[in-house]
Scaffold this motif. Structure first.
Motif, PDB file in Angstrom:
ATOM      1  N   VAL A   1      -4.609  -2.800  -7.925  1.00  8.11           N
ATOM      2  CA  VAL A   1      -4.304  -1.706  -8.827  1.00  8.11           C
ATOM      3  C   VAL A   1      -5.546  -1.296  -9.598  1.00  8.11           C
ATOM      4  CG1 VAL A   1      -2.972  -1.045 -10.852  1.00  8.11           C
ATOM      5  CG2 VAL A   1      -1.880  -2.365  -9.027  1.00  8.11           C
ATOM      6  N   ARG A   2      -6.317  -2.290 -10.047  1.00  8.94           N
ATOM      7  CA  ARG A   2      -7.531  -1.982 -10.801  1.00  8.94           C
ATOM      8  C   ARG A   2      -8.503  -1.153  -9.972  1.00  8.94           C
ATOM      9  NH1 ARG A   2      -8.968  -6.763 -11.586  1.00  8.94           N
ATOM     10  NH2 ARG A   2      -7.744  -7.086 -13.457  1.00  8.94           N
ATOM     11  N   ARG A   3      -8.604  -1.472  -8.689  1.00  8.44           N
ATOM     12  CA  ARG A   3      -9.530  -0.737  -7.827  1.00  8.44           C
ATOM     13  C   ARG A   3      -9.044   0.682  -7.581  1.00  8.44           C
ATOM     14  NH1 ARG A   3     -10.780  -4.051  -2.670  1.00  8.44           N
ATOM     15  NH2 ARG A   3     -12.062  -2.222  -2.299  1.00  8.44           N
ATOM     16  N   LEU A   4      -7.721   0.870  -7.530  1.00  7.73           N
ATOM     17  CA  LEU A   4      -7.196   2.220  -7.369  1.00  7.73           C
ATOM     18  C   LEU A   4      -7.472   3.052  -8.615  1.00  7.73           C
ATOM     19  CD1 LEU A   4      -3.747   1.552  -5.669  1.00  7.73           C
ATOM     20  CD2 LEU A   4      -5.723   2.676  -4.639  1.00  7.73           C
ATOM     21  N   VAL A   5      -7.282   2.455  -9.793  1.00 10.29           N
ATOM     22  CA  VAL A   5      -7.505   3.175 -11.043  1.00 10.29           C
ATOM     23  C   VAL A   5      -8.959   3.589 -11.185  1.00 10.29           C
ATOM     24  CG1 VAL A   5      -7.479   2.953 -13.565  1.00 10.29           C
ATOM     25  CG2 VAL A   5      -5.553   2.091 -12.218  1.00 10.29           C
ATOM     26  N   THR A   6      -9.871   2.717 -10.748  1.00 13.11           N
ATOM     27  CA  THR A   6     -11.302   3.018 -10.865  1.00 13.11           C
ATOM     28  C   THR A   6     -11.848   3.726  -9.626  1.00 13.11           C
ATOM     29  OG1 THR A   6     -11.871   0.817 -10.002  1.00 13.11           O
ATOM     30  CG2 THR A   6     -11.685   1.068 -12.398  1.00 13.11           C
ATOM     31  N   ALA A   7     -10.951   4.099  -8.707  1.00  8.22           N
ATOM     32  CA  ALA A   7     -11.339   4.801  -7.476  1.00  8.22           C
ATOM     33  C   ALA A   7     -12.350   4.007  -6.658  1.00  8.22           C
ATOM     34  CB  ALA A   7     -11.905   6.185  -7.809  1.00  8.22           C
ATOM     35  N   ASP A   8     -12.226   2.671  -6.718  1.00  8.86           N
ATOM     36  CA  ASP A   8     -13.139   1.816  -5.963  1.00  8.86           C
ATOM     37  C   ASP A   8     -12.497   1.449  -4.630  1.00  8.86           C
ATOM     38  OD1 ASP A   8     -15.193   0.136  -5.182  1.00  8.86           O
ATOM     39  OD2 ASP A   8     -14.487  -1.560  -6.390  1.00  8.86           O
ATOM     40  N   VAL A   9     -12.246   2.463  -3.797  1.00  8.30           N
ATOM     41  CA  VAL A   9     -11.609   2.261  -2.497  1.00  8.30           C
ATOM     42  C   VAL A   9     -12.578   2.707  -1.412  1.00  8.30           C
ATOM     43  CG1 VAL A   9      -9.670   2.844  -1.012  1.00  8.30           C
ATOM     44  CG2 VAL A   9      -9.332   2.665  -3.492  1.00  8.30           C
ATOM     45  N   HIS A  12     -12.759   2.567   4.852  1.00  9.38           N
ATOM     46  CA  HIS A  12     -11.996   1.810   5.838  1.00  9.38           C
ATOM     47  C   HIS A  12     -10.762   1.143   5.230  1.00  9.38           C
ATOM     48  CE1 HIS A  12     -14.506  -1.360   3.986  1.00  9.38           C
ATOM     49  NE2 HIS A  12     -13.536  -2.194   4.363  1.00  9.38           N
ATOM     50  N   GLU A  13     -10.606   1.178   3.888  1.00  7.21           N
ATOM     51  CA  GLU A  13      -9.449   0.572   3.241  1.00  7.21           C
ATOM     52  C   GLU A  13      -8.370   1.585   2.884  1.00  7.21           C
ATOM     53  OE1 GLU A  13     -11.502  -3.110   0.804  1.00  7.21           O
ATOM     54  OE2 GLU A  13     -11.571  -1.094  -0.070  1.00  7.21           O
ATOM     55  N   ALA A  18      -2.754   3.066   1.533  1.00  2.00           N
ATOM     56  CA  ALA A  18      -1.667   4.032   1.703  1.00  2.00           C
ATOM     57  C   ALA A  18      -0.400   3.359   2.213  1.00  2.00           C
ATOM     58  CB  ALA A  18      -2.098   5.136   2.665  1.00  2.00           C
ATOM     59  N   SER A  19      -0.530   2.521   3.249  1.00  2.00           N
ATOM     60  CA  SER A  19       0.647   1.839   3.795  1.00  2.00           C
ATOM     61  C   SER A  19       1.210   0.843   2.791  1.00  2.00           C
ATOM     62  CB  SER A  19       0.305   1.136   5.109  1.00  2.00           C
ATOM     63  OG  SER A  19      -0.628   0.087   4.894  1.00  2.00           O
ATOM     64  N   GLY A  20       0.311   0.176   2.043  1.00  2.00           N
ATOM     65  CA  GLY A  20       0.780  -0.759   1.023  1.00  2.00           C
ATOM     66  C   GLY A  20       1.558  -0.049  -0.061  1.00  2.00           C
ATOM     67  N   GLY A  21       1.077   1.123  -0.476  1.00  2.00           N
ATOM     68  CA  GLY A  21       1.786   1.902  -1.484  1.00  2.00           C
ATOM     69  C   GLY A  21       3.163   2.324  -1.026  1.00  2.00           C
ATOM     70  N   GLU A  22       3.282   2.710   0.236  1.00  2.00           N
ATOM     71  CA  GLU A  22       4.582   3.109   0.776  1.00  2.00           C
ATOM     72  C   GLU A  22       5.567   1.941   0.765  1.00  2.00           C
ATOM     73  OE1 GLU A  22       3.812   4.646   4.611  1.00  2.00           O
ATOM     74  OE2 GLU A  22       2.840   6.495   3.894  1.00  2.00           O
ATOM     75  N   LEU A 176       2.693 -12.316   5.827  1.00  2.00           N
ATOM     76  CA  LEU A 176       2.385 -11.487   4.667  1.00  2.00           C
ATOM     77  C   LEU A 176       1.838 -10.143   5.108  1.00  2.00           C
ATOM     78  CD1 LEU A 176       1.963 -11.309   1.532  1.00  2.00           C
ATOM     79  CD2 LEU A 176      -0.374 -12.099   1.962  1.00  2.00           C
ATOM     80  N   ASP A 177       2.370  -9.082   4.528  1.00  2.00           N
ATOM     81  CA  ASP A 177       1.789  -7.755   4.709  1.00  2.00           C
ATOM     82  C   ASP A 177       0.705  -7.612   3.642  1.00  2.00           C
ATOM     83  OD1 ASP A 177       1.896  -4.931   5.837  1.00  2.00           O
ATOM     84  OD2 ASP A 177       2.191  -4.554   3.698  1.00  2.00           O
ATOM     85  N   ARG A 178      -0.533  -7.796   4.028  1.00  2.00           N
ATOM     86  CA  ARG A 178      -1.619  -7.867   3.055  1.00  2.00           C
ATOM     87  C   ARG A 178      -1.783  -6.604   2.203  1.00  2.00           C
ATOM     88  NH1 ARG A 178      -4.981 -12.090   3.040  1.00  2.00           N
ATOM     89  NH2 ARG A 178      -4.620 -13.692   4.609  1.00  2.00           N
ATOM     90  N   PRO A 179      -1.703  -5.408   2.768  1.00  2.00           N
ATOM     91  CA  PRO A 179      -1.912  -4.226   1.914  1.00  2.00           C
ATOM     92  C   PRO A 179      -0.945  -4.134   0.738  1.00  2.00           C
ATOM     93  CG  PRO A 179      -2.070  -3.617   4.224  1.00  2.00           C
ATOM     94  CD  PRO A 179      -1.574  -5.027   4.183  1.00  2.00           C
ATOM     95  N   SER A 180       0.312  -4.518   0.955  1.00  2.00           N
ATOM     96  CA  SER A 180       1.302  -4.401  -0.114  1.00  2.00           C
ATOM     97  C   SER A 180       1.519  -5.706  -0.868  1.00  2.00           C
ATOM     98  CB  SER A 180       2.639  -3.939   0.467  1.00  2.00           C
ATOM     99  OG  SER A 180       3.164  -4.912   1.348  1.00  2.00           O
ATOM    100  N   GLY A 181       1.123  -6.827  -0.257  1.00  2.00           N
ATOM    101  CA  GLY A 181       1.394  -8.120  -0.867  1.00  2.00           C
ATOM    102  C   GLY A 181       2.824  -8.570  -0.703  1.00  2.00           C
ATOM    103  N   LEU A 182       3.586  -7.942   0.194  1.00  2.00           N
ATOM    104  CA  LEU A 182       4.987  -8.287   0.417  1.00  2.00           C
ATOM    105  C   LEU A 182       5.140  -9.149   1.664  1.00  2.00           C
ATOM    106  CD1 LEU A 182       6.615  -4.806  -0.270  1.00  2.00           C
ATOM    107  CD2 LEU A 182       6.549  -6.761  -1.822  1.00  2.00           C
ATOM    108  N   VAL A 183       6.124 -10.022   1.623  1.00  2.00           N
ATOM    109  CA  VAL A 183       6.415 -10.872   2.773  1.00  2.00           C
ATOM    110  C   VAL A 183       7.192 -10.065   3.803  1.00  2.00           C
ATOM    111  CG1 VAL A 183       7.675 -12.911   3.538  1.00  2.00           C
ATOM    112  CG2 VAL A 183       6.358 -12.985   1.426  1.00  2.00           C
ATOM    113  N   ARG A 184       6.818 -10.197   5.068  1.00  2.00           N
ATOM    114  CA  ARG A 184       7.431  -9.399   6.134  1.00  2.00           C
ATOM    115  C   ARG A 184       8.566 -10.109   6.836  1.00  2.00           C
ATOM    116  NH1 ARG A 184       3.755  -7.515  10.515  1.00  2.00           N
ATOM    117  NH2 ARG A 184       2.472  -9.342  10.107  1.00  2.00           N
ATOM    118  N   THR A 185       8.750 -11.409   6.614  1.00  2.77           N
ATOM    119  CA  THR A 185       9.803 -12.144   7.313  1.00  2.77           C
ATOM    120  C   THR A 185      10.907 -12.524   6.354  1.00  2.77           C
ATOM    121  OG1 THR A 185       8.423 -14.089   6.994  1.00  2.77           O
ATOM    122  CG2 THR A 185       8.432 -13.118   9.184  1.00  2.77           C
TER     123      THR A 185
END
Length: 206
Positions: A1-9, A12-13, A18-22, A176-185
């Motif tokens: 979240v901090r990197r998104l706020v500071t536009a440090d993206v 290649h990420e 985007a997929s993590g946000g969805e 683990l779905d790394r972009p979102s930090g959510l477990v996929r199973t």
């Protein structure tokens, strides 16, 4: 979240963010989040009771124990932690809902590996006997160490350190779905030298 706020993206990420946000957005209507800082265990317990009774919450997650304000009522830190966990445990007992409390182990096993690659053991409970006593189930999370030069895997290894009913000191894995930090199973199964996942996993669904 901090990197998104500071536009440090980095370019290649962008797809991962985007997929993590969805994925996180899909869960927004199913979560109630209180991100206030330095709450006492009593305050968290009172709010949790309100959410269960008034809003139908079916599980409470405290992330994490170290963020609670333990106050000055105890001379010993371990007793203050035990008292805090007791308030949260009472919510689970009184309202029959699972209460998950995340915490860091203060002392990982001795090893040259980074703590995140070390399998938790019973010695990980040092100075946390009160937490161990209060918990019905305790699970330590760690990561498989990638080979040199290899990318990290999407697995989390879970070591069951305590179960009031059932076995302990065994491992299971989750994806683990790394972009979102959510477990996929939908959970995992006991591993016997072979990595495995729940047979009824919903691939791609947190």
């Amino acid at each position: 979240v901090r990197r998104l706020v500071t536009a440090d993206v980095r370019p290649h990420e962008e797809a991962d963010f985007a997929s993590g946000g969805e994925r996180v957005h899909d869960w927004a209507s199913r979560m109630i989040i209180d991100d206030r800082s330095r709450l006492t265990a009593q305050q968290v317990a009172a709010k949790a009771r309100h959410w269960v009774v008034a809003r139908g919450a079916r599980a409470i997650i405290v992330d994490h124990l170290g963020e609670l304000d333990l106050g000055n009522g105890h001379d010993r830190h371990d007793l203050a932690v035990t008292a805090a966990v007791a308030h949260l445990r009472d919510v689970a007992k009184d309202l029959n809902v699972p209460v998950v409390v995340c915490a860091h182990f203060a002392r990982p096993p001795r090893s040259n590996d980074e703590p995140r690659y070390q399998r938790p053991t019973s010695s990980s409970w040092a100075n946390s006997s009160g937490v161990e006593r209060m918990a019905r189930v305790a699970v330590g999370l760690w990561l498989p160490k990638p080979a040199e030069g290899a990318a990290p895997t999407d697995e989390i290894i879970c070591t069951v350190l305590k179960q009031t009913r059932g076995d302990k000191d065994f491992d299971f894995t989750m994806l683990l779905d790394r972009p979102s930090g959510l477990v996929r199973t939908v959970g995992g199964r006991r591993s016997e030298n072979i990595t495995g996942h729940h047979e009824h996993q919903r691939e791609g669904t947190p």
